[in-house]
Design a protein around this motif. Structure first.
Motif, PDB file in Angstrom:
ATOM      1  N   ALA A   1       0.804  -1.290  -0.031  1.00 32.77           N
ATOM      2  CA  ALA A   1      -0.056  -0.060   0.238  1.00 32.77           C
ATOM      3  C   ALA A   1       0.803   1.271  -0.046  1.00 32.77           C
TER       4      ALA A   1
ATOM      5  N   GLU B   1       1.045   4.069  -3.021  1.00 32.67           N
ATOM      6  CA  GLU B   1       0.558   5.671  -2.588  1.00 32.67           C
ATOM      7  C   GLU B   1       1.948   6.568  -2.876  1.00 32.67           C
ATOM      8  N   HIS B   2       3.027   5.843  -2.647  1.00 30.02           N
ATOM      9  CA  HIS B   2       4.212   6.756  -3.072  1.00 30.02           C
ATOM     10  C   HIS B   2       4.142   6.779  -4.806  1.00 30.02           C
TER      11      HIS B   2
ATOM     12  N   MET C   1       1.434   9.520  -5.511  1.00 29.23           N
ATOM     13  CA  MET C   1       1.896  11.002  -5.172  1.00 29.23           C
ATOM     14  C   MET C   1       2.666  11.278  -6.114  1.00 29.23           C
TER      15      MET C   1
END
Length: 71
Positions: free
Chosen positions: A53, A57-58, A61
């Motif tokens: 996860a 997310e990285h 982003m």
């Protein structure tokens, strides 16, 4: 745009919810069926899923930051 033009595009009252998207949702049976709960029983599996996860997310982003700074 004037308020009259905007009022013509927005739907309020009984005619609201009768647009194209509402028709598609109604023809497909309304709401989606609920999914089974996602259960993680072991700590190692939890750590693995949290790492996955975090990587996701990285990556998202980084895409948002690239888009924001390329404007």
């Amino acid at each position: 745009m004037t308020a009259g033009v905007m009022a013509g595009r927005c739907r309020f009252g009984p005619e609201a919810g009768r647009g194209r998207l509402a028709q598609v949702i109604a023809t497909r049976g309304g709401m989606a069926a609920p999914e089974a709960p996602f259960v993680i029983e072991h700590r190692e599996a939890l750590v693995y899923m949290l790492c996955e996860a975090a990587e996701l997310e990285h990556a998202i982003m980084c895409q948002y930051l690239f888009a924001a700074f390329s404007l």
